[in-house]
Design an enzyme around this catalytic site. Structure first.
Site, PDB file in Angstrom:
ATOM      1  N   ASP A   7       0.941  -1.293  -0.044  1.00  0.00           N
ATOM      2  CA  ASP A   7       0.000   0.133   0.141  1.00  0.00           C
ATOM      3  C   ASP A   7       0.690   1.209  -0.030  1.00  0.00           C
ATOM      4  OD1 ASP A   7      -2.377  -1.587  -0.029  1.00  0.00           O
ATOM      5  OD2 ASP A   7      -2.472  -1.541   2.274  1.00  0.00           O
ATOM      6  N   ASP A  14      -6.993  -1.885  -4.294  1.00  0.00           N
ATOM      7  CA  ASP A  14      -8.012  -1.511  -3.100  1.00  0.00           C
ATOM      8  C   ASP A  14      -9.225  -0.703  -3.573  1.00  0.00           C
ATOM      9  OD1 ASP A  14      -6.373  -2.948  -1.365  1.00  0.00           O
ATOM     10  OD2 ASP A  14      -5.399  -1.015  -0.508  1.00  0.00           O
TER      11      ASP A  14
END
Length: 165
Positions: free
Chosen positions: A117, A136
């Site tokens: 991320d 995501d």
């Protein structure tokens, strides 16, 4: 189904290319933080071993592989479900977003042991502690699309041959 596969493939490629560029080319894995357009857009490295916001985060191999199997099962179920019944173009696109994003995060778990991320968005008076990635965003948008758009489609009428008089 071609649309679902094309969207899933495009999301998978976009996700993996952006992760490679930011993590390896820009060396975010070493720098940990890059201000892009502060405070609105920053890159902050976060290795997520769990699900959203680090839930179920654990360094256990059982959790890692369990999340891989779960993502594969959900992706497979969505693929089969979309394939079995007629759906609109937006529903097929939503399914592709969800599947492509899930596979993108699966690739990370296999190769990195965690999901990479890096996108962080904050406000001038608020520092967001969480990071996310393209996969995501796609998973969220795809799931929202499936929830909001499924059932809104017109059911096919029985006995119609397609000829109108």
């Amino acid at each position: 189904m071609q649309l679902t596969a094309k969207v899933a493939g495009a999301i998978l490629i976009l996700d993996q290319v952006t992760k490679y560029a930011v993590v390896h080319v820009m060396e975010l894995d070493r720098k940990a933080a890059i201000d892009v357009f502060p405070p609105w857009l920053n890159f902050r490295m976060a290795w997520n071993q769990g699900v959203n916001f680090g839930l179920l985060s654990h360094e256990s191999e059982i959790v890692r592989w369990g999340l891989i199997v779960l993502a594969l099962a959900i992706s497979g179920w969505v693929w089969i479900w979309v394939r079995r019944e007629p759906h609109s173009v937006p529903v097929h696109a939503s399914a592709g977003l969800l599947i492509g994003g899930a596979i993108g995060n699966i690739v990370d778990r296999i190769f990195y042991g965690a999901v990479a991320d890096f996108i962080n968005m904050s406000l001038p008076s608020w520092n967001n502690p969480y990071s996310f990635n393209i996969a995501d965003i796609a998973i969220f948008a795809g799931a929202a699309g499936l929830v909001l758009l499924t059932g809104k489609e017109e059911a096919p009428r029985k006995g119609r041959t397609g000829n109108s008089r």
